[in-house]
Design a protein around this motif. Structure first.
Motif, PDB file in Angstrom:
ATOM      1  N   SER A   1      -4.932  -0.227 109.806  1.00  0.00           N
ATOM      2  CA  SER A   1      -5.406  -0.837 108.576  1.00  0.00           C
ATOM      3  C   SER A   1      -4.521  -1.987 108.095  1.00  0.00           C
ATOM      4  O   SER A   1      -3.320  -1.831 107.915  1.00  0.00           O
ATOM      5  CB  SER A   1      -5.489   0.244 107.497  1.00  0.00           C
ATOM      6  N   GLU A   2      -5.163  -3.149 107.867  1.00  0.00           N
ATOM      7  CA  GLU A   2      -4.440  -4.346 107.434  1.00  0.00           C
ATOM      8  C   GLU A   2      -3.712  -4.103 106.106  1.00  0.00           C
ATOM      9  O   GLU A   2      -2.589  -4.539 105.906  1.00  0.00           O
ATOM     10  CB  GLU A   2      -5.445  -5.503 107.294  1.00  0.00           C
ATOM     11  N   GLY A   3      -4.351  -3.362 105.208  1.00  0.00           N
ATOM     12  CA  GLY A   3      -3.771  -3.142 103.893  1.00  0.00           C
ATOM     13  C   GLY A   3      -2.504  -2.295 103.923  1.00  0.00           C
ATOM     14  O   GLY A   3      -1.730  -2.287 102.975  1.00  0.00           O
ATOM     15  N   PHE A   4      -2.293  -1.537 105.004  1.00  0.00           N
ATOM     16  CA  PHE A   4      -1.097  -0.705 105.120  1.00  0.00           C
ATOM     17  C   PHE A   4       0.037  -1.428 105.876  1.00  0.00           C
ATOM     18  O   PHE A   4       1.110  -0.871 106.068  1.00  0.00           O
ATOM     19  CB  PHE A   4      -1.403   0.584 105.900  1.00  0.00           C
ATOM     20  N   LYS A   5      -0.250  -2.646 106.316  1.00  0.00           N
ATOM     21  CA  LYS A   5       0.638  -3.349 107.246  1.00  0.00           C
ATOM     22  C   LYS A   5       2.111  -3.337 106.822  1.00  0.00           C
ATOM     23  O   LYS A   5       2.987  -3.046 107.624  1.00  0.00           O
ATOM     24  CB  LYS A   5       0.153  -4.806 107.394  1.00  0.00           C
TER      25      LYS A   5
ATOM     26  N   SER B   1      -1.620   8.301 107.201  1.00  0.00           N
ATOM     27  CA  SER B   1      -2.254   7.361 106.275  1.00  0.00           C
ATOM     28  C   SER B   1      -3.683   7.036 106.688  1.00  0.00           C
ATOM     29  O   SER B   1      -4.427   6.433 105.914  1.00  0.00           O
ATOM     30  CB  SER B   1      -1.420   6.068 106.194  1.00  0.00           C
ATOM     31  N   GLU B   2      -4.059   7.403 107.907  1.00  0.00           N
ATOM     32  CA  GLU B   2      -5.438   7.188 108.339  1.00  0.00           C
ATOM     33  C   GLU B   2      -6.058   8.493 108.814  1.00  0.00           C
ATOM     34  O   GLU B   2      -6.736   8.538 109.843  1.00  0.00           O
ATOM     35  CB  GLU B   2      -5.503   6.088 109.395  1.00  0.00           C
TER      36      GLU B   2
ATOM     37  N   PRO C   1      -8.119   9.371 104.420  1.00  0.00           N
ATOM     38  CA  PRO C   1      -9.186   8.462 103.984  1.00  0.00           C
ATOM     39  C   PRO C   1     -10.506   8.717 104.720  1.00  0.00           C
ATOM     40  O   PRO C   1     -11.583   8.456 104.190  1.00  0.00           O
ATOM     41  CB  PRO C   1      -8.628   7.072 104.313  1.00  0.00           C
TER      42      PRO C   1
ATOM     43  N   ASN D   1     -12.319  11.305 102.971  1.00  0.00           N
ATOM     44  CA  ASN D   1     -12.852  10.784 101.704  1.00  0.00           C
ATOM     45  C   ASN D   1     -14.346  10.504 101.781  1.00  0.00           C
ATOM     46  O   ASN D   1     -15.052  10.691 100.802  1.00  0.00           O
ATOM     47  CB  ASN D   1     -12.119   9.477 101.345  1.00  0.00           C
TER      48      ASN D   1
ATOM     49  N   GLN E   1      -2.356   4.256  96.947  1.00  0.00           N
ATOM     50  CA  GLN E   1      -2.424   3.144  97.907  1.00  0.00           C
ATOM     51  C   GLN E   1      -3.674   3.252  98.778  1.00  0.00           C
ATOM     52  O   GLN E   1      -4.231   2.253  99.206  1.00  0.00           O
ATOM     53  CB  GLN E   1      -1.161   3.144  98.778  1.00  0.00           C
ATOM     54  N   MET E   2      -4.109   4.498  99.023  1.00  0.00           N
ATOM     55  CA  MET E   2      -5.335   4.718  99.814  1.00  0.00           C
ATOM     56  C   MET E   2      -6.588   4.425  98.994  1.00  0.00           C
ATOM     57  O   MET E   2      -7.679   4.458  99.517  1.00  0.00           O
ATOM     58  CB  MET E   2      -5.445   6.204 100.226  1.00  0.00           C
TER      59      MET E   2
ATOM     60  N   TYR F   1     -11.456   5.578 109.258  1.00  0.00           N
ATOM     61  CA  TYR F   1     -10.280   6.117 108.563  1.00  0.00           C
ATOM     62  C   TYR F   1      -9.508   5.065 107.778  1.00  0.00           C
ATOM     63  O   TYR F   1      -8.504   5.385 107.156  1.00  0.00           O
ATOM     64  CB  TYR F   1      -9.345   6.779 109.580  1.00  0.00           C
ATOM     65  N   CYS F   2      -9.932   3.826 107.875  1.00  0.00           N
ATOM     66  CA  CYS F   2      -9.201   2.726 107.233  1.00  0.00           C
ATOM     67  C   CYS F   2      -9.778   2.503 105.838  1.00  0.00           C
ATOM     68  O   CYS F   2     -10.926   2.089 105.687  1.00  0.00           O
ATOM     69  CB  CYS F   2      -9.351   1.483 108.129  1.00  0.00           C
ATOM     70  N   PRO F   3      -8.995   2.795 104.785  1.00  0.00           N
ATOM     71  CA  PRO F   3      -9.532   2.668 103.428  1.00  0.00           C
ATOM     72  C   PRO F   3      -9.930   1.242 103.089  1.00  0.00           C
ATOM     73  O   PRO F   3     -10.831   1.022 102.279  1.00  0.00           O
ATOM     74  CB  PRO F   3      -8.386   3.161 102.535  1.00  0.00           C
ATOM     75  N   HIS F   4      -9.273   0.297 103.721  1.00  0.00           N
ATOM     76  CA  HIS F   4      -9.580  -1.106 103.428  1.00  0.00           C
ATOM     77  C   HIS F   4     -10.906  -1.531 104.067  1.00  0.00           C
ATOM     78  O   HIS F   4     -11.594  -2.403 103.559  1.00  0.00           O
ATOM     79  CB  HIS F   4      -8.396  -1.980 103.862  1.00  0.00           C
TER      80      HIS F   4
ATOM     81  N   ARG G   1      -5.440  -5.604 113.379  1.00  0.00           N
ATOM     82  CA  ARG G   1      -5.430  -4.705 112.239  1.00  0.00           C
ATOM     83  C   ARG G   1      -6.827  -4.715 111.619  1.00  0.00           C
ATOM     84  O   ARG G   1      -7.576  -5.680 111.795  1.00  0.00           O
ATOM     85  CB  ARG G   1      -4.359  -5.125 111.237  1.00  0.00           C
ATOM     86  N   THR G   2      -7.158  -3.649 110.947  1.00  0.00           N
ATOM     87  CA  THR G   2      -8.529  -3.522 110.445  1.00  0.00           C
ATOM     88  C   THR G   2      -8.589  -3.647 108.924  1.00  0.00           C
ATOM     89  O   THR G   2      -7.647  -3.233 108.262  1.00  0.00           O
ATOM     90  CB  THR G   2      -9.112  -2.163 110.862  1.00  0.00           C
TER      91      THR G   2
END
Lengths: 199, 194
Positions: free
Chosen positions: A26-30, A92-93, A96, A99, A129-130, B81-84, B152-153
């Protein structure tokens, strides 16, 4: 002839080698995730087996309440999702994904409890953050890892294994997956096991 | 003689394995940049007839992006699984609806999602939850993800397909694309389709 055999065996090895990528994408967790090395897949020996009565516990949640496993007996099936640590790649993945399965958990009369050995403020910040999670997130921080230890899944480093326990409405363990810590357990398998309880 | 038999046995076993399993795609160190060609990506053919029809694919085993019947293909690499990616899903659906609402663009632009590390069950879960109207294909072993440089996703790759069969990437960016209307205008401008 032997040289040819060696070449052939090496070719096998290359062909058989699959991608082993298991980190978060995930880009947002980078910039916020601590990148862990590949760890010993399982570092504990749980005495618990399918058919056992699930050990009861009460733990604090990030919502500010105390949550007891026993309070669901007779009402709901329970999935315990232990993950090793906040702010790490695979963990972290994992949640979600759960969810977006909220409706399915509800249809199958099941509550999900997420548990780690992190403290409450850490778990709060991480799940925010998630984007938040719909299920209770519980802290097994103090006495440190006591519930993880009771389930036989406390690793020597003080974090829990990545493990799933499915407990039916009578409080009996019907499915468990103490998984390789470096990989995400199969959500499909978990949901299949849950569906079996409905049959 | 014994050694010869062993060799033959191993050779036969190797052939059987090769026939059973597609050859591995090559891992790329970085995602493709604008102006690049796409790396080799063999994607599983969608099972639903309407999705095959949407992509204009007639093959039964796998397909590649340049085989899609379109002038522009928007590829989203995502994960259930990627919240974004979850957060971005409504914007991508909106982009699809905008394209489909325009009779000209509908024919020329297609969207496809690739679920990095996701099984068929996982991409279907994502599709159902967000009512995704365009095809999503699984990539359970990260093979395609590896081939496109472990992006990245979500990551959006937009590929311009030419009538002569050539193609090139005109957009490659990790993260959300912002307003769908502005993104569509950007792509139309970059692809010179406007």
């Amino acid at each position: 002839m032997m040289k040819m055999l060696i070449v052939l065996i090496c070719a096998f090895a290359i062909i058989a080698a699959d991608s082993t990528f298991a980190g978060n994408t995930s880009e947002g967790f980078k910039d916020s995730i601590f990148q862990t090395q590949n760890l010993k897949p399982i570092d504990s020996q749980s005495p618990i087996k399918i058919g056992d009565k699930a050990p009861d516990f009460t733990l604090p949640s990030i919502g500010g309440t105390q949550v007891s496993l026993g309070s669901y007996i007779g009402r709901k099936n329970v999935v315990l999702s232990f993950v090793p640590a906040a702010w790490t790649p695979v963990c972290s993945e994992q949640w979600p994904g759960y969810n977006i399965l909220k409706d399915e958990f509800e249809r199958l009369e099941t509550v999900l409890l997420g548990i780690t050995t992190d403290n409450i403020p850490t778990l709060f910040a991480w799940t925010e953050q998630m984007g938040g999670v719909w299920f209770p997130v519980l802290s097994d921080f103090w006495p440190h890892g006591a519930v993880s230890r009771e389930y036989g899944i406390l690793r020597s480093s003080g974090v829990s294994e990545r493990a799933l326990f499915l407990i039916d409405k009578r409080g009996i363990i019907r499915y468990m997956d103490i998984h390789d810590i470096n990989e995400r357990p199969s959500t499909e398998q978990l949901m299949k096991e849950l569906a079996k309880l409905k049959e | 003689m014994k050694q010869r038999s062993l060799f033959l046995f191993l050779a036969l076993a190797a052939s059987a394995l090769l026939l059973q399993k597609p050859l591995p795609m090559h891992a790329a160190p970085n995602p493709p940049s604008e102006g690049d060609s796409l790396p080799e990506m063999r994607l599983p053919v969608p099972q639903k007839a309407e999705e095959l029809d949407y992509l204009g694919i007639s093959r039964k085993d796998f397909f590649t992006i340049p085989e899609v019947k379109a002038e522009l293909v928007i590829v989203e690499v995502f994960s259930m699984y990627c919240p974004h990616c979850q957060k971005e899903a409504p914007a991508v659906n909106e982009l699809y609806k905008m394209i489909e609402a325009d009779q000209e663009l509908k024919r020329r632009i297609k969207i496809i999602g690739i679920g990095a590390g996701n099984s068929t069950y996982e991409v279907e879960t994502f599709k159902k939850h967000y009512s995704v109207p365009f095809p999503l294909v699984p990539d359970p072993d990260y093979k395609t993800h590896d081939a496109i440089g472990k992006v990245r996703t979500p990551h959006f790759l937009v590929v311009r397909l030419q009538a002569d069969g050539s193609h090139k990437v005109i957009y490659s960016q990790a993260g959300g694309f912002g307003e769908p209307k502005e993104f569509l205008n950007l792509l139309l401008s970059k692809s010179k389709m406007k």
